[in-house]
Write an enzyme that holds these catalytic residues in place. Structure first.
Site, PDB file in Angstrom:
ATOM      1  N   ASP A  34     -12.224  -8.219   6.070  1.00 36.03           N
ATOM      2  CA  ASP A  34     -13.546  -8.194   5.414  1.00 36.03           C
ATOM      3  C   ASP A  34     -14.143  -9.604   5.412  1.00 36.03           C
ATOM      4  OD1 ASP A  34     -13.244  -5.454   4.765  1.00 36.03           O
ATOM      5  OD2 ASP A  34     -14.126  -5.728   2.775  1.00 36.03           O
ATOM      6  N   ASP A  45      -3.654 -17.940   1.722  1.00 40.66           N
ATOM      7  CA  ASP A  45      -4.766 -18.612   1.019  1.00 40.66           C
ATOM      8  C   ASP A  45      -5.410 -19.647   1.932  1.00 40.66           C
ATOM      9  OD1 ASP A  45      -2.296 -19.884   0.780  1.00 40.66           O
ATOM     10  OD2 ASP A  45      -2.547 -20.488  -1.303  1.00 40.66           O
ATOM     11  N   ASP A  60      -6.170  -6.512   5.385  1.00 38.73           N
ATOM     12  CA  ASP A  60      -7.317  -5.813   4.803  1.00 38.73           C
ATOM     13  C   ASP A  60      -8.328  -6.836   4.284  1.00 38.73           C
ATOM     14  OD1 ASP A  60      -8.965  -3.907   3.692  1.00 38.73           O
ATOM     15  OD2 ASP A  60      -7.509  -3.137   2.256  1.00 38.73           O
ATOM     16  N   LYS A  77       2.774 -15.195   2.959  1.00 35.62           N
ATOM     17  CA  LYS A  77       2.828 -15.968   1.711  1.00 35.62           C
ATOM     18  C   LYS A  77       4.300 -16.248   1.437  1.00 35.62           C
ATOM     19  CE  LYS A  77       0.731 -17.751  -1.923  1.00 35.62           C
ATOM     20  NZ  LYS A  77      -0.175 -18.913  -1.844  1.00 35.62           N
ATOM     21  N   TYR A 125       0.822  -1.216   0.000  1.00 33.09           N
ATOM     22  CA  TYR A 125       0.000   0.000   0.000  1.00 33.09           C
ATOM     23  C   TYR A 125       0.858   1.269   0.000  1.00 33.09           C
ATOM     24  CZ  TYR A 125      -4.283  -2.639   0.995  1.00 33.09           C
ATOM     25  OH  TYR A 125      -5.347  -3.494   0.921  1.00 33.09           O
TER      26      TYR A 125
HETATM   27  C1  LIG Z   1      -9.384   2.387   1.555  1.00 30.94           C
HETATM   28  C2  LIG Z   1      -8.240   1.497   1.941  1.00 30.94           C
HETATM   29  C3  LIG Z   1      -6.996   2.322   1.895  1.00 30.94           C
HETATM   30  C4  LIG Z   1      -8.339   0.938   3.303  1.00 30.94           C
HETATM   31  C5  LIG Z   1      -9.148  -0.272   3.596  1.00 30.94           C
HETATM   32  O1  LIG Z   1      -9.805  -0.918   2.806  1.00 30.94           O
HETATM   33  C6  LIG Z   1      -9.122  -0.671   4.981  1.00 30.94           C
HETATM   34  O2  LIG Z   1      -8.328  -0.153   5.744  1.00 30.94           O
HETATM   35  O3  LIG Z   1      -9.884  -1.584   5.348  1.00 30.94           O
HETATM   36 MG   LIG Z   2     -10.635  -2.750   3.801  1.00 29.06          MG
END
Ligand SMILES: CC(C)CC(=O)C(=O)O
Ligand SMILES: [Mg+2]
Ligand SMILES: NC(=O)C1=CN([C@@H]2O[C@H](COP(=O)(O)OP(=O)(O)OC[C@H]3O[C@@H](n4cnc5c(N)ncnc54)[C@H](O)[C@@H]3O)[C@@H](O)[C@H]2O)C=CC1
Length: 352
Positions: free
Chosen positions: A246, A218, A242, A186, A136
């Site tokens: 999610d 994975d 990240d 990984k 990032y």
């Molecule tokens: C918008 C991204 C830079 C950040 C992201 O998806 C997160 O930190 O969960």
């Molecule tokens: Mg995110």
């Protein structure tokens, strides 16, 4: 206690308003709130996604409550002007390298998970995500190959000290809670990950009581939904953290439920300086409709009370109120219910 409120774009202002209302209803003595522009709204008003005044306001505060940034109308801007640069910039400028993302299924709320109840019941993990390094923040660009083809490239790297300091955060969390620690990488393919693994093994020597294992990302993605009970603390890099967070939120039931704390090394008179935000984005598809679940932001405010203000009892009060709201079936559309943002916020406040 000064809190900088940075609502941002899309559903950011909607969910932040409910978290602020929860904080205000706790009637904490000496609480002062300041509000600043960030993201697409800041670009439209000031020409940049992270104005100096906003950064200065965050620096002057004891904690930051952040909503979300991201606006489809800004997606074609040059990258440095895009709303997402604001949150990346805040993390980098404020030295917030440690992102804590707790994901757990509250007891009795297994039915909110899409997983089988017996599997969902074992989901209680803390994802410790490195937040100011990795691909990032690496160099990136476009080039034309010898064959005349356009290529995009992004450099992934970690320096030893970056891995070491986040590893200590994760080992301390694991040691304090008596949890196992899984480092996710990984290393079978990436040199960045091999260095990550080498440094984690080195740091592990200082925590002989923490049970450490290593897992490729994975496989980790698969295990989060098939055997979540095998995770206690998960230590991982910026990109993998990240994505895995999610995924973990979907396993809990909704991305509208997962909070986060981003911490560095700065101590204030009240606790550790931090930025607190839901793990979700600005959700343009539901923005402005009063449909967003504010619980992740309310739970982020609870994390602020715990980490930045040393108010463990008040933090637990807020968390219990959220759990009670869910248990009473006050659910947003994200969880199959019909309650809107304001109704959910009001229900949480009524249960404080
Ligand atoms: C918008 C991204 C830079 C950040 C992201 O998806 C997160 O930190 O969960
Ligand atoms: Mg995110
Ligand atoms: N920290 C931040 O500010 C982040 C910003 N973003 C930005 O947000 C924008 C949208 O990104 P997406 O990939 O769509 O991710 P997103 O997290 O905004 O939305 C993904 C899906 O989850 C739903 N959702 C998210 N939060 C919700 C909530 N509180 N209640 C109910 N449903 C919710 C959305 O409606 C959407 O269907 C983009 O511009 C992206 O760059 C994305 C992630 C983090």
């Amino acid at each position: 206690m000064k809190i900088a409120i940075l609502p941002g774009d899309g559903i950011g202002p909607e969910v932040t308003a409910e978290a602020v209302a929860v904080l205000e209803s706790l009637a904490l003595p000496g609480l002062t709130l300041f509000e600043g522009d960030v993201g697409g709204i800041a670009y439209k008003r000031h020409g940049v996604p992270l104005p100096d005044e906003t950064l200065d306001m965050a620096r002057a505060a004891d904690a930051v409550l952040f909503g979300a940034v991201g606006d489809p109308s800004c997606d074609t801007l040059e990258r440095h002007l895009r709303p997402e640069q604001a949150i990346l910039g805040l993390r980098k400028h404020l030295g917030l390298f440690a992102n804590l993302r707790p994901a757990r299924v509250f007891a009795g709320l297994e039915h909110l998970s899409p997983l089988r109840a017996d599997i969902a019941g074992g989901l209680d993990m803390l994802i410790v995500r490195e937040l100011t390094g990795d691909v990032y923040f690496g160099a990136k660009g476009r080039r034309v190959s010898e064959a005349g083809e356009h290529e995009g490239w992004d450099a992934m790297s970690y320096a030893e000290h970056e891995v070491r300091r986040i590893a200590h955060v994760a080992f301390r969390a694991a040691a304090a809670g008596g949890h196992p620690l899984t480092s996710v990488d990984k290393a079978n393919v990436l040199e960045t990950s091999q260095l990550w693994r080498d440094v984690v093994i080195e740091v592990a020597a200082e925590y002989p009581d923490v049970e450490l294992d290593h897992m490729y990302v994975d496989n980790a993605a698969m295990q989060v939904v098939s055997h979540p009970d095998r995770f206690g603390v998960v230590l991982t890099g910026n990109l993998f953290g990240d994505i895995l967070s999610d995924l973990a939120s979907a396993a809990v039931g909704s991305i509208g439920l997962l909070p986060s704390a981003s911490l560095g090394e700065r101590e204030t008179a009240f606790g550790t300086f931090g930025l607190y935000e839901p793990i979700h984005g600005s959700a343009p598809d539901i923005a402005g409709q009063g449909k967003a679940n504010p619980m992740a932001t309310i739970l982020s405010a609870a994390m602020m009370l715990r980490h930045s203000f040393g108010m463990d009892a008040e933090a637990a009060r807020v968390e219990n109120a959220v759990a009670a709201t869910l248990a009473d079936g006050i659910l947003g559309g994200d969880l199959g219910g019909s309650h809107g943002t304001a109704a959910i916020g009001e229900a949480v406040r009524a249960r404080l």
